[in-house]
Structures are given as C-alpha cells and as structure tokens.
Scaffold this active site. Structure first.
Site, mmCIF file in Angstrom:
data_model
loop_
_atom_site.group_PDB
_atom_site.id
_atom_site.type_symbol
_atom_site.label_atom_id
_atom_site.label_comp_id
_atom_site.label_asym_id
_atom_site.label_seq_id
_atom_site.Cartn_x
_atom_site.Cartn_y
_atom_site.Cartn_z
ATOM 1 N N PHE A 5 -9.126 0.734 -2.849
ATOM 2 C CA PHE A 5 -9.808 -0.173 -2.086
ATOM 3 C C PHE A 5 -10.136 0.284 -0.977
ATOM 4 O O PHE A 5 -9.791 1.327 -0.525
ATOM 5 C CB PHE A 5 -8.571 -0.736 -1.474
ATOM 6 N N HIS A 6 -10.914 -0.427 -0.045
ATOM 7 C CA HIS A 6 -11.226 0.187 1.473
ATOM 8 C C HIS A 6 -10.372 0.200 2.582
ATOM 9 O O HIS A 6 -8.685 -0.225 2.158
ATOM 10 C CB HIS A 6 -12.027 -1.212 1.936
ATOM 11 N N TYR A 7 -10.186 0.730 2.965
ATOM 12 C CA TYR A 7 -8.871 1.516 4.318
ATOM 13 C C TYR A 7 -8.409 0.382 4.846
ATOM 14 O O TYR A 7 -7.479 0.138 5.686
ATOM 15 C CB TYR A 7 -9.855 2.464 5.100
ATOM 16 N N ARG A 8 -9.425 -0.864 4.679
ATOM 17 C CA ARG A 8 -8.949 -2.152 5.794
ATOM 18 C C ARG A 8 -8.152 -3.080 4.959
ATOM 19 O O ARG A 8 -8.154 -2.693 3.943
ATOM 20 C CB ARG A 8 -10.094 -2.606 6.383
ATOM 21 N N ARG B 10 1.250 -1.019 -0.060
ATOM 22 C CA ARG B 10 -0.065 -0.278 0.243
ATOM 23 C C ARG B 10 0.732 1.065 -0.277
ATOM 24 O O ARG B 10 0.133 2.379 -0.591
ATOM 25 C CB ARG B 10 -0.984 0.052 1.044
#
Length: 184
Positions: free
Chosen positions: A127-130, A113
C-alpha cells in the site's frame, strides 16, 4: 482485467482482539474499486488458521461474534497461515493495482495496518502510506452534521468481505450526502 494506478484497494481483517502483540489475524478480504467507488473485483476471502492458544485469548465479545458468524470454525479448518494468506492476497492485488500506489481503504484501517505490519509486512508494504478511512468521515459527520448518521445504518456483519463491501457503500453515502462534490 487491467492494472490501473487509480484503482483503490479496500481491505478488512478480522482479528482475535485489538492488540497486535497479543492477538492474531483470523480472516482477510480485499476488493478493488475504481475512483467512483464501483467494485470491479473481489479478492480471496481467507480464514487464517491459528493455534488454539491464539483463539483462547479472545475476549467474550469476539468469541460470541466469531462463533455466531462461523468464523472460528472456518479458522480451525483453514489450510492458510498468515504467510500463505498474504501471498494469495498480493497475487490478487498485482492484477489490479501497482505496488505502493493505492492508499489503504476501509473502516478503522489504521488498526488493520498495525496487524499487517506485525504479521503480513509484504502486504503492508504493497500500500501507499496514505489512507482512505471511512471512519474518519463518519467522525466528521458526527461532529459537523450528526443528523446525517441516522440515514445510514450499518449491518455489523464482522465478516471481512461483507464489511468492506459495506464500507464502500458507506463511503458512497457520505460522498452523496455529506461531502457533496460538484460534478465537473
């Protein structure tokens, strides 16, 4: 092919090193699984052209690994830069998962990331933050049940697609042997 907000996006990058301020992405691959970790689609595997100066900053370990697996030669011949690779990857993802729904899945993906944020910000934003980081589960197994680690051996391909396939297999292993969820 059906868009499903429960599908999971798996990603792996190969880089010239670990510092996104100095090193570059040289390969990207993605795949999609359902919630039961069945692979339902594999995205493009893209070697990313980098100038010679970016290849030369690789340490000896990276040079040896990426020369032996042929990645450096594929990078030198690639017609993809980071932006084109990012675009192709997003086109693939849009067929399977809505934006900002899937966590980023893989091994040590916080590292990936960091590179996406630096060189492929549109993909990073997809993407989602998770995260679903298989490395975290491995670290927990190491601390809470170390004998389980003897039952799973990684191949250490250091090729993006092979590595994420192996990450899916590894998470399945931990799901069955370490996490042991009860069936409903």
């Amino acid at each position: 092919m059906k868009i499903n907000k429960k599908n999971l996006i798996w990603i792996d990058l190969e880089m010239t090193g670990l510092n996104p301020k100095v090193h570059r992405i040289i390969e990207i691959a993605t795949l999609i699984t359902d919630t039961n970790l069945n692979i339902i689609a594999e995205g493009p595997v893209i070697p990313i052209y980098q100038k010679k100066e970016h290849i030369l900053v690789m340490d000896e370990w990276n040079k040896r690994i990426h020369e032996n697996n042929g990645l450096i030669k594929r990078v030198e011949k690639s017609l993809y830069n980071e932006q084109k690779a990012e675009h192709e990857t997003i086109l693939f993802l849009k067929k399977w998962v809505p934006i900002q729904v899937s966590p980023m899945c893989g091994n040590s993906i916080a590292q990936d990331r960091r590179f996406l944020f630096q060189y492929m910000p549109h993909l990073e934003n997809y993407f989602h933050y998770r995260y679903i980081d298989v490395s975290t589960i491995k670290e927990l197994a190491y601390r809470w049940n170390p004998s389980i680690l003897d039952k799973f051996k990684k191949n250490h391909y250091h090729k993006a697609l092979e590595d994420i396939r192996e990450s899916v297999v590894e998470l399945n292993f931990y799901k069955k042997n370490f996490l042991k969820f009860k069936k409903k």
